[in-house]
Design an enzyme around this catalytic site. Structure first.
Site, PDB file in Angstrom:
ATOM      1  N   LYS A  50       0.944  -1.304  -0.022  1.00 38.15           N
ATOM      2  CA  LYS A  50       0.119  -0.050   0.128  1.00 38.15           C
ATOM      3  C   LYS A  50       1.063   1.142   0.046  1.00 38.15           C
ATOM      4  O   LYS A  50       2.057   1.025   0.257  1.00 38.15           O
ATOM      5  CB  LYS A  50      -0.955   0.013   1.202  1.00 38.15           C
ATOM      6  CG  LYS A  50      -0.265  -0.520   2.519  1.00 38.15           C
ATOM      7  CD  LYS A  50      -1.086  -0.470   3.575  1.00 38.15           C
ATOM      8  CE  LYS A  50      -1.841  -1.545   4.035  1.00 38.15           C
ATOM      9  NZ  LYS A  50      -3.500  -1.640   3.556  1.00 38.15           N
TER      10      LYS A  50
ATOM     11  N   LYS B 106      -0.435   4.022   8.217  1.00 39.77           N
ATOM     12  CA  LYS B 106      -0.623   2.764   7.646  1.00 39.77           C
ATOM     13  C   LYS B 106       0.692   1.660   8.444  1.00 39.77           C
ATOM     14  O   LYS B 106       0.135   0.432   8.425  1.00 39.77           O
ATOM     15  CB  LYS B 106      -0.455   2.419   6.424  1.00 39.77           C
ATOM     16  CG  LYS B 106      -1.378   3.253   5.265  1.00 39.77           C
ATOM     17  CD  LYS B 106      -1.215   3.252   3.938  1.00 39.77           C
ATOM     18  CE  LYS B 106      -2.104   3.787   3.047  1.00 39.77           C
ATOM     19  NZ  LYS B 106      -3.520   2.902   2.859  1.00 39.77           N
TER      20      LYS B 106
ATOM     21  N   THR C  47      -8.998  -1.134   0.289  1.00 40.11           N
ATOM     22  CA  THR C  47      -9.420  -1.985  -0.920  1.00 40.11           C
ATOM     23  C   THR C  47      -8.481  -3.009  -1.020  1.00 40.11           C
ATOM     24  O   THR C  47      -8.816  -4.043  -1.193  1.00 40.11           O
ATOM     25  CB  THR C  47      -9.909  -1.078  -2.028  1.00 40.11           C
ATOM     26  OG1 THR C  47      -8.817  -0.336  -2.430  1.00 40.11           O
ATOM     27  CG2 THR C  47     -11.054  -0.311  -1.813  1.00 40.11           C
TER      28      THR C  47
HETATM   29  C1  LIG Z   1      -5.697  -1.563  -4.287  1.00 40.73           C
HETATM   30  C2  LIG Z   1      -4.287  -0.675  -4.419  1.00 40.73           C
HETATM   31  C3  LIG Z   1      -4.300   0.060  -3.375  1.00 40.73           C
HETATM   32  C4  LIG Z   1      -4.883   0.599  -2.203  1.00 40.73           C
HETATM   33  O1  LIG Z   1      -4.390  -0.410  -1.058  1.00 40.73           O
HETATM   34  P1  LIG Z   1      -4.678  -0.152   0.511  1.00 40.73           P
HETATM   35  O2  LIG Z   1      -4.182  -1.131   0.993  1.00 40.73           O
HETATM   36  O3  LIG Z   1      -6.372  -0.092   0.516  1.00 40.73           O
HETATM   37  O4  LIG Z   1      -4.284   1.376   0.713  1.00 40.73           O
HETATM   38  C5  LIG Z   1      -3.075   1.079  -3.873  1.00 40.73           C
HETATM   39  N1  LIG Z   1      -2.339   0.737  -4.731  1.00 40.73           N
HETATM   40  C6  LIG Z   1      -2.542  -0.147  -5.767  1.00 40.73           C
HETATM   41  C7  LIG Z   1      -1.722  -0.483  -6.746  1.00 40.73           C
HETATM   42  C8  LIG Z   1      -3.726  -1.147  -5.346  1.00 40.73           C
HETATM   43  O5  LIG Z   1      -3.988  -1.897  -6.329  1.00 40.73           O
END
Ligand SMILES: *Cc1c(COP(=O)(O)O)cnc(C)c1O
Length: 791
Positions: free
Chosen positions: A523, A529, A631
């Site tokens: 992420k 985070k 997500t």
């Molecule tokens: C899904 C996705 C995110 C979001 O990730 P989170 O763990 O919800 O912050 C960020 N970057 C990429 C490339 C993703 O596919």
């Protein structure tokens, strides 16, 4: 899935394109040439369905998704998949002596930073699949999110020249060019349209991305030197507007340009909608809001509100009528509860970039004051709702006041909005607030990235209907008791781990053993985070293994992937710290076959498609109350990983759906943090807990070298003393540390019983149906946009 995909014609077109453009055969083509020619051939086949879908849009109420970011990733595989010809094309290419896997070299379209931009991409995918008339509007950045390299453990950024080898998935629509005035500059906004393919439908959506260009075509040969320089300057100045995607978190720089970008794409999108509207429905603009529903993805496009009012006034509506139309048209999604991320623009910047819009905002704010007085609010009470405050325009206030609906992106997040950040607004307009828990598209995040698991699911369910209806996964729960199925499931996970290990070896030159437990945190890099918490816990495991305190440890690979905003010094220090830990562990022969850390470079959508199916444990460890939804957590769940996480964002709903007993939940909850916030004393924990002290002190005791720039000491200070406008340990790493470690080791222990662990993973998969963006987008369509599928 187009009814009439013509294989023969397709292959012939592919050959012709290659001959014409590059004078080569399929087997001779370089990956980018193949990509161009293949893209062109697919686009030809799409053309009539796309046109038909565009025409149908004019007959119905439709929605537009305004977003400064669309993190679409690579188009080629997903488009072939949705056309139902991925395997056929792979076969045809193989016969012709080419490998479809060579297209892995094609760059992602990384026109977004992270979750917010990826959400926008998933929404378009879902709407296309559900035949809902939704189109996306954004910016065609010349350079997307930077490419990341790690050099000696330090992040280095390079420009992301994503169209270097062309962009066969976009169509330039010169004839739809509009002009936008920014200060004393007028620029052309030229739309590039990308088709958005659904699964099992011939409906095709559109993502319209605007590119800034100079108004005049320069013929450089005609100019003398002085004119030449002036022409170049003017061209660059125009092109600057869509030149780079701003990595968020470091918004201080280039503010003016960023505001210019927001205004640019909002104005261009609205002008083109008004033009379409007039063509389809005539020039009675009072009815615009009956035909168009516009969703504002965070505050970045909120400037569209005053801009629509201004454009309507230009078309001879009076202010109040135009405001009423805007009210009918707009709704706003909030993505953050962090006060420092609440966007506001200094009036002076607006005065410079779009004075005409600032004037409208002032009118709205005056109207608001009268409106609230009319509702019986005292001037004191009404002041809390000011849109312009202290010389700044509060974008969220503008959106909530004018928009008809505000939504949060997970239940917990929406509750926090109502109770804290937007509490005043909630008291005034409770009926405007809704929750729309985020989702992800199972086309890309399971069917495409994990064909092996998809095949198992399809076999057990008897058909592929789950690709359009993810709730079907629930029917698979009974197989948890079927050892044969569980074993097959485990074999697939192992295969995905093997594939990832191969990829990581090629990309990073690092060897991983697929028999290890794969624990993954990918992420954006941000303090909230808590990648640092993960790093410290790995250090504690390391010392526990060395001392013999931890016994019977299942060998584990901890995998990280994250980009830090270029100006975010502390985030970059965290990357460096993790790389230093990785180096220490690699250098310790005792850790061979036990512990491994990898920080992969340039985490993006395509990397995610490989990492996520290979995870046993999904790290979702943000401080409770900070991650609006997440997500990534849903993608992991859908691919059968357990969540090691906090009660934050959508984790709460994930765990509720899949069972607390099948996940590893730890840490303080929002209410608990609210209680201790003012008396929290990380120093005491540090002094009382030798394990915590030991791992934290590696930042300053010479265990690691920060090359003399003090970045590790600064991290240490940020936890114990607080630094740069944050309190000490602002994100409660020390508060949650021991609980986290306990759950992490519990997962590690549980993993030894593979069958039982596979069952836990399986329950997560079976209960991921709710987290399809198809569900989310249906809710938006029904509750906010009031749009219906077009047939
Ligand atoms: C899904 C996705 C995110 C979001 O990730 P989170 O763990 O919800 O912050 C960020 N970057 C990429 C490339 C993703 O596919």
């Amino acid at each position: 899935m187009l009814d009439h995909f013509d294989q023969e014609g397709f292959l012939q077109a592919l050959r012709q394109n290659l001959h014409r453009e590059y004078r080569c055969e399929i087997e001779e083509a370089a990956p980018w040439q193949l990509h161009e020619a293949l893209g062109e051939a697919v686009m030809e086949q799409l053309y009539s369905d796309w046109r038909a879908s565009l025409q149908k849009r004019d007959q119905v109420r439709r929605a537009g998704y305004l977003s400064a970011e669309f993190l679409v990733g690579r188009a080629v595989y997903n488009n072939l998949l949705c056309l139902g010809v991925l395997d056929e094309v792979a076969g045809l290419l193989a016969q012709a002596g080419a490998d479809i896997g060579a297209l892995e070299e094609i760059e992602d379209a990384a026109l977004g930073n992270g979750g917010l931009g990826r959400l926008a991409a998933c929404f378009l995918d879902s709407a296309a699949t559900l035949d809902l008339p939704l189109d996306g509007y954004g910016i065609r950045y010349r350079y997307g999110l930077f490419r990341q390299q790690l050099v000696d453990g330090y992040q280095k950024e390079a420009a992301d020249d994503w169209t270097r080898f062309g962009d066969p998935w976009s169509v330039r629509r010169q004839q739809d060019t509009v002009q936008v005035t920014l200060g004393d500059q007028v620029v052309n906004a030229v739309p590039y349209d990308m088709p958005i393919l659904g699964w099992g439908t011939d409906n095709v959506g559109t993502l319209r991305l605007w590119q800034a260009e100079p108004v005049e075509e320069f013929d450089f040969t005609l100019f003398n030197d002085q004119h030449y320089d002036e022409a170049v300057r003017c061209k660059n100045k125009a092109e600057d507007i869509s030149r780079v995607l701003y990595p968020n978190d470091s918004t201080r720089e280039g503010k003016l340009l960023r505001l210019g970008q927001q205004y640019f794409f909002c104005s261009a999108s609205l002008q083109s909608m008004l033009r379409d509207y007039a063509r389809a429905h005539g020039e009675n603009y009072h009815d615009f809001g009956k035909w168009y529903a516009l969703q504002l993805n965070d505050t970045h496009p909120v400037i569209a509100i005053p801009e629509l009012i201004r454009l309507l006034m230009e078309r001879s509506l009076d202010f109040l009528s135009a405001l009423a139309v805007a009210q009918e048209t707009f709704s706003y999604t909030n993505h953050t509860v962090m006060p420092e991320a609440m966007e506001s623009w200094e009036c002076s910047l607006l005065r410079e970039t779009c004075p005409q819009v600032l004037a409208v905002i002032e009118m709205i704010d005056e109207h608001r004051a009268r409106d609230l007085a009319g509702r019986g609010l005292s001037p004191m009470a009404a002041a809390r709702y000011r849109i312009i405050r202290g010389g700044y325009v509060q974008m969220a206030n503008l959106a909530v006041y004018v928009g008809h609906t505000v939504n949060g992106v997970a239940k917990l997040h929406t509750e926090i909005l109502k109770e804290t950040v937007l509490h005043d607004w909630y008291k005034l307009f409770p009926e405007r607030f809704q929750n729309k828990t985020n989702g992800i598209t199972q086309r890309r995040w399971l069917r495409l990235c994990n064909p092996e698991l998809s095949a198992l699911i399809t076999r057990l369910l008897g058909d592929e209907a789950w690709v359009r209806d993810l709730e079907r996964l629930k029917e698979l729960e009974r197989y948890a008791q079927d050892e044969g199925v569980m074993r097959e499931f485990a074999v697939i996970k192992r295969e995905k781990k093997r594939q990832l290990a191969g990829f990581i070896e090629r990309q990073e030159g690092i060897r991983l053993d697929e028999n290890f437990l794969f624990d993954i945190q990918v992420k954006r890099l941000h303090e909230y985070k808590r990648q640092l918490l993960n790093a410290l816990s790995i250090l504690d495991i390391y010392y526990g293994l060395k001392e013999g305190r931890i016994q019977d440890f299942t060998p584990t690979a901890f995998i990280f992937g994250a980009k830090a905003a270029p100006g975010y010094v502390r985030a970059k220090a965290i990357i460096h710290f993790i790389c230093e830990i990785a180096k220490m562990i690699d250098g310790d022969p005792e850790m061979d076959g036990k512990l491994k850390i990898v920080f992969v470079q340039n985490y993006n959508v395509s990397y995610a498609e490989r990492l996520i199916p290979a995870a046993d444990v999904s790290e979702q460890i943000s401080t409770a109350g900070t991650e609006a939804s997440g997500t990534g957590n849903m993608k992991f769940m859908l691919n059968g990983a357990v969540t090691l996480g906090t009660y934050d964002g959508a984790n709460v709903e994930i765990v509720k759906a899949a069972g607390e007993e099948n996940n590893y939940i730890f840490g303080a909850r929002v209410e608990q943090l609210d209680e201790i916030r003012d008396s929290y004393d990380p120093k005491r924990i540090y002094e009382e807990q030798p394990r915590i002290r030991r791992v934290l002190d590696t930042l300053i005791d010479g265990t690691f070298s920060d090359s003399g720039n003090g970045e590790f000491a600064e991290l240490h200070r940020s936890i114990l003393e607080g630094a740069s406008w944050h309190r000490a340990d602002n994100y409660f790493l020390l508060r949650d540390f021991l609980d986290y470690q306990e759950k992490k080791l519990a997962a590690n222990r549980d993993y030894r019983d593979r069958l039982a662990f596979s069952r836990r993973c399986w329950y997560n998969l079976c209960n991921a149906g709710r987290f399809s963006s198809d569900r989310t987008i249906r809710e938006y369509a029904r509750d906010i946009w009031k749009i219906e599928p077009v047939k």
